[in-house]
Write an enzyme that holds these catalytic residues in place. Structure first.
Site, PDB file in Angstrom:
ATOM      1  CD  GLU A  93      -2.960  -1.192   2.216  1.00  0.00           C
ATOM      2  OE1 GLU A  93      -3.785  -2.120   2.198  1.00  0.00           O
ATOM      3  OE2 GLU A  93      -2.949  -0.324   3.097  1.00  0.00           O
ATOM      4  CB  CYS A 106       2.710   7.418   3.410  1.00  0.00           C
ATOM      5  SG  CYS A 106       3.026   6.365   4.797  1.00  0.00           S
ATOM      6  CB  CYS A 113       6.604  -5.164   9.389  1.00  0.00           C
ATOM      7  SG  CYS A 113       7.880  -4.464  10.464  1.00  0.00           S
ATOM      8  CB  CYS A 117       4.432  -2.843  16.629  1.00  0.00           C
ATOM      9  SG  CYS A 117       6.164  -2.391  16.372  1.00  0.00           S
ATOM     10  CB  CYS A 120       1.591  -2.185  13.735  1.00  0.00           C
ATOM     11  SG  CYS A 120       1.986  -1.954  11.992  1.00  0.00           S
ATOM     12  CB  CYS A 336       0.501   5.570  10.887  1.00  0.00           C
ATOM     13  SG  CYS A 336       1.466   6.718   9.954  1.00  0.00           S
TER      14      CYS A 336
HETATM   15  N1  SAH Z   1       8.223   0.554  10.781  1.00  0.00           N
HETATM   16  C1  SAH Z   1       8.369   1.952  10.904  1.00  0.00           C
HETATM   17  C2  SAH Z   1       7.579   2.746   9.898  1.00  0.00           C
HETATM   18  C3  SAH Z   1       6.165   2.316   9.592  1.00  0.00           C
HETATM   19  S1  SAH Z   1       4.982   2.534  10.838  1.00  0.00           S
HETATM   20  C4  SAH Z   1       8.044   2.402  12.322  1.00  0.00           C
HETATM   21  O1  SAH Z   1       7.521   1.606  13.088  1.00  0.00           O
HETATM   22  O2  SAH Z   1       8.374   3.544  12.642  1.00  0.00           O
HETATM   23  C5  SAH Z   1       4.757   4.309  10.918  1.00  0.00           C
HETATM   24  C6  SAH Z   1       4.211   4.779  12.260  1.00  0.00           C
HETATM   25  O3  SAH Z   1       2.861   4.316  12.454  1.00  0.00           O
HETATM   26  C7  SAH Z   1       5.014   4.262  13.444  1.00  0.00           C
HETATM   27  O4  SAH Z   1       5.292   5.285  14.364  1.00  0.00           O
HETATM   28  C8  SAH Z   1       4.051   3.260  14.042  1.00  0.00           C
HETATM   29  O5  SAH Z   1       4.308   3.065  15.406  1.00  0.00           O
HETATM   30  C9  SAH Z   1       2.718   3.909  13.787  1.00  0.00           C
HETATM   31  N2  SAH Z   1       1.592   2.984  13.942  1.00  0.00           N
HETATM   32  C10 SAH Z   1       1.578   1.669  13.695  1.00  0.00           C
HETATM   33  N3  SAH Z   1       0.360   1.145  13.981  1.00  0.00           N
HETATM   34  C11 SAH Z   1      -0.405   2.152  14.430  1.00  0.00           C
HETATM   35  C12 SAH Z   1      -1.753   2.258  14.861  1.00  0.00           C
HETATM   36  N4  SAH Z   1      -2.564   1.208  14.876  1.00  0.00           N
HETATM   37  N5  SAH Z   1      -2.182   3.463  15.253  1.00  0.00           N
HETATM   38  C13 SAH Z   1      -1.387   4.540  15.209  1.00  0.00           C
HETATM   39  N6  SAH Z   1      -0.113   4.508  14.797  1.00  0.00           N
HETATM   40  C14 SAH Z   1       0.377   3.325  14.400  1.00  0.00           C
HETATM   41 FE1  SF4 Z   2       6.702  -2.895  11.664  1.00  0.00          FE
HETATM   42 FE2  SF4 Z   2       4.333  -1.837  12.178  1.00  0.00          FE
HETATM   43 FE3  SF4 Z   2       6.134  -2.046  14.122  1.00  0.00          FE
HETATM   44 FE4  SF4 Z   2       6.541  -0.271  12.137  1.00  0.00          FE
HETATM   45  S1  SF4 Z   2       4.893  -0.248  13.626  1.00  0.00           S
HETATM   46  S2  SF4 Z   2       8.028  -1.721  13.015  1.00  0.00           S
HETATM   47  S3  SF4 Z   2       5.600  -1.401  10.405  1.00  0.00           S
HETATM   48  S4  SF4 Z   2       5.167  -3.758  13.025  1.00  0.00           S
END
Ligand code: SAH
Ligand code: SF4
Length: 348
Positions: A93, A106, A113, A117, A120, A336
């Site tokens: 995406e 973006c 990934c 997290c 996410c 995000c």
């Molecule tokens: N992997 C990288 C970049 C992609 S995620 C990272 O983790 O920084 C980009 C941002 O979106 C990160 O700060 C991540 O913590 C945030 N993010 C992920 N899932 C989210 C969610 N469900 N709600 C809000 N922010 C989220």
């Molecule tokens: Fe990976 Fe999502 Fe964690 Fe970013 S926030 S490191 S994309 S699992």
């Protein structure tokens, strides 16, 4: 027959070699380069300043362009999310965010990934594969064209889509080289942001290879115990991440952004904010608070507006700059953490 070539995977030299092998003079390579990066034309037949025979020859050797599987635009028109098919069918995406006078794309850097997290949507998939340089760049090139078609101009690039950019370091680094090539995409590195979960070695490499690219570090917790709950894949400790960021500050003279996703009752108290402020004391930083975007299958809910503002205030009282992220595109799950390549899930 040889495998089709992704023209965006080629650096200038390789493109020059290809053009030469097609019996054309060197300056044609520069024309193709400009067409792709400056005009956003990835289909050779559209490169109308090239001789017809070259367009046809390139079309024969180049991988055919694929249309997005789907494009969704938010009700307010500010955000569009495209689902793009890679050559092996893997979907990724890309999100275009319009907020005058800026247009930001973006970019995804991996399909899925590995970091897992808990909040996410991309993390739910696990790592499916790395994106090539061309697959990263194609997203920026297409976004440039989408913006232009609307009479606008793409001004900013953020690596905040699917995947962990610093876990695909060499391809992301080469993509940044092309994005900032004055004869290529031509973007100032100050308009590029790499967002990372925190991989200290590669934060250091980024500081040395691309000192003026902006760094955003997703910390989410002031201490190790809590961070392990949120970012469960064993990786660097909060200490190691914070030291790498201090070093980044020293080497680049820049300001780093800490991203902090707020989860109700988990990491959102004023005490957490105070500990965070202590932890990052002395770093030229800005904290971006992101109230969780709930999404099916991911853990947690977002705090109330009041709790969020309380957290922000507790940071500010300790001299830490902090803002709450303005959200766009929530109605199309383009914010995000909501990027998941839906076709994977449905198996279509
Ligand atoms: N992997 C990288 C970049 C992609 S995620 C990272 O983790 O920084 C980009 C941002 O979106 C990160 O700060 C991540 O913590 C945030 N993010 C992920 N899932 C989210 C969610 N469900 N709600 C809000 N922010 C989220
Ligand atoms: Fe990976 Fe999502 Fe964690 Fe970013 S926030 S490191 S994309 S699992």
């Amino acid at each position: 027959m040889a495998d089709p070539v992704d023209l965006l995977d080629l650096d200038r030299e390789a493109l020059g070699d290809l053009i030469e092998s097609l019996g054309q003079p060197g300056f044609r390579a520069r024309q193709v380069w400009r067409q792709m990066y400056q005009r956003g034309n990835v289909d050779p037949m559209q490169m109308t300043d090239l001789p017809r025979v070259l367009r046809e020859n390139l079309t024969e050797v180049a991988a055919a362009e694929r249309e997005p599987l789907e494009v969704q635009t938010s009700a307010d028109g500010s955000t569009s999310k495209a689902l793009l098919p890679l050559s092996d069918g893997e979907p990724i995406e890309t999100v275009l965010i319009r907020s005058r006078p800026r247009d930001t794309v973006c970019l995804s850097s991996q399909a899925g990934c590995a970091m897992g997290c808990v909040f996410c949507a991309t993390g739910l998939q696990g790592l499916r594969r790395q994106l090539s340089v061309g697959e990263i760049l194609r997203q920026a090139v297409l976004a440039r064209r989408w913006s232009r078609d609307e009479g606008r101009e793409l001004t900013h690039v953020v690596f905040m889509g699917m995947g962990e950019p610093l876990a695909n370091y060499s391809n992301v680094s080469e993509a940044i080289v092309r994005l900032t090539d004055p004869e290529g995409f031509g973007l100032s590195p100050r308009r590029i942001t790499v967002s990372t979960v925190g991989i200290p070695l590669n934060i250091r490499r980024l500081a040395s290879d691309h000192p003026t690219v902006n760094l955003a570090v997703s910390l989410h917790a002031p201490d190790q115990e809590l961070r392990r709950e949120l970012v469960p894949v064993p990786g660097a400790s909060v200490d190691d991440i914070v030291s790498a960021v201090r070093e980044h500050n020293r080497r680049t003279g820049g300001r780093v952004t800490f991203e902090y996703v707020l989860l109700r009752g988990v990491n959102d108290s004023r005490a957490h904010a105070r500990r965070l402020a202590d932890r990052i004391r002395g770093i030229r930083a800005h904290v971006n608070l992101i109230p969780l975007n709930p999404s099916p299958g991911v853990v947690g809910t977002r705090p109330s507006r009041r709790t969020t503002l309380g957290f922000q205030q507790a940071l500010q009282e300790r001299g830490v700059r902090a803002t709450v992220r303005v959200e766009q595109g929530r109605d199309i799950a383009a914010a995000c953490g909501q990027l998941r390549g839906d076709r994977v899930r449905s198996g279509a």
